[in-house]
Design an enzyme around this catalytic site. Sequence first.
Site, PDB file in Angstrom:
ATOM      1  N   HIS A 159       0.922  -1.168  -0.001  1.00 51.25           N
ATOM      2  CA  HIS A 159      -0.010   0.056   0.189  1.00 51.25           C
ATOM      3  C   HIS A 159       0.795   1.133   0.005  1.00 51.25           C
ATOM      4  O   HIS A 159       0.361   2.269   0.536  1.00 51.25           O
ATOM      5  CB  HIS A 159      -1.100  -0.117   1.175  1.00 51.25           C
ATOM      6  CG  HIS A 159      -1.693  -1.280   1.232  1.00 51.25           C
ATOM      7  ND1 HIS A 159      -3.124  -1.550   0.810  1.00 51.25           N
ATOM      8  CD2 HIS A 159      -1.421  -2.494   2.239  1.00 51.25           C
ATOM      9  CE1 HIS A 159      -3.377  -2.787   1.104  1.00 51.25           C
ATOM     10  NE2 HIS A 159      -2.331  -3.007   1.972  1.00 51.25           N
ATOM     11  N   GLU A 293       9.691   7.739 -17.521  1.00 51.04           N
ATOM     12  CA  GLU A 293       8.384   8.305 -17.753  1.00 51.04           C
ATOM     13  C   GLU A 293       7.805   7.940 -18.993  1.00 51.04           C
ATOM     14  O   GLU A 293       6.684   7.409 -19.228  1.00 51.04           O
ATOM     15  CB  GLU A 293       8.457   9.805 -17.493  1.00 51.04           C
ATOM     16  CG  GLU A 293       8.489  10.406 -16.077  1.00 51.04           C
ATOM     17  CD  GLU A 293       8.548  12.016 -16.139  1.00 51.04           C
ATOM     18  OE1 GLU A 293       7.547  12.744 -16.540  1.00 51.04           O
ATOM     19  OE2 GLU A 293       9.558  12.377 -16.258  1.00 51.04           O
TER      20      GLU A 293
END
Length: 461
Positions: A159, A293
């Site tokens: 998480h 990216e």
Amino acid sequence: MKKNIKKWSERFSEPTSEIVKRYTASVNFDQRLAMYDIEGSLAHAEMLKKQKVISATDLKLIKKGLNQIKKEITAQKFKWSIDLEDVHLNIEKRLTQIVGKSGEKLHTGRSRNDQVATDMRLYLRDVVDQTINQIKVLQKATLTLAEKHIMTIMPGMTHMQVAQPVSFAHHLHAYYEMLERDKSRFQDARKRINILPLGSAALAGTSFPIDRKFVAKILKFDGLMENSIDAVSDRDFLIEFNANASLLMTHLSRWSEELIMWSSPFFEFIEISDSFCTGSSIMPQKKNPDVPELVRGKTGRVNGHLVSLLTLMKAQPLAYNKDNQEDKEPIFDVADTISDTLNIFAEMVSKLKIFPKNMEAAALKGYPTATDLADYLVKKGMTFRAAHGAVAKAVKFAINNQSDLSAVDLKDLQKFSKLIDKDIYNCLTLKGSINSRKHIGGTGFNAVKTALKQAKSKLSK
Ligand code: ARG
């Protein structure tokens, strides 16, 4: 002479309009298949001669002509024309210009339908072989980095919160494993790519006495497609390749996301080498991780092509339909994208700078050894649920005192359970926690060392 008056054939009474010509032509992109097309034609001609469908002289001339065409293409002297629609007709026409009547015989017992399916399979086989090799190079770079960081401790996350400490090498090995599965998916797909459609002609086969096994042998196919209708019409092998490429890119995009985060000043776990970054046109201080990216971004592009191909194939009636011409641009783009991505990624990984101290400091922040304390209590006879409750209280105490669990006094720890003794500190440290996960697949330092060793020897086979 008047331009554009050419009819497609004598069956037609009107010429093809300029816009239709442009709309239907594929030569601007399928010329990339030229060498495979010629390879297929040479094998087909060889077979036609063996079966006495064409003469030895025909074969000799066809070979001479096709070899000349190869040279013209390599020297970029070949004149591609959209009047001749696609790579197949361009080459056949030129062959006839060079060698005359013998060139007109090449298409005997063949159709562009089985020809293009063969070209795509030959092309994709090369792409797959190259992809497998490139994955190996990236795996090697990953292992080389991992070997240096077996003892580097980082926060393992769930998480996106600190969960348990892990060896950085273990984290890297996770990507090695993903790549291993990607590689095996390509290896497996190759079996279904490398079967010969040629001989299926338009869809029903041919009345000429062809020898398909002979052609398969020359072209190094492992077998024959057993149904001519299927052979000319299905593009499942392309879809499968694209799906494999999508999974590969998905893995690399996950890794990219981590590289982007890790290189931010909030983490400072790594630095990406300058040659893989760019600056900002306005903010002079910026160094942007463009390469990861773009890997993340190009994953969308590869996934998009997968959807294109699935949609292209969906609900197509048997057998060949011109829709299939639309398979080429997506597949070429997928092949180029994964090739560039693998190349650049391997180099980027091999040039990463790692900051182990920052990783370790981050690992200390989130009480990552709480599970170890619970496991300790269970080993001393408590049930896991009871231990979970006791440790939650201990963590609360540590939070209030702003210290890591390993820094809480024994007396204070014993308030949460009488079972706690001074040997607890062996497992409350990051190293102790990692070391205790000794089994296959765990992050224990020795387990990781063994895993890396096995990976390396598998890779060198
Ligand atoms: N350019 C076509 C393709 O890529 C070749 C096959 C054409 N066959 C036909 N019957 N029109 O699919």
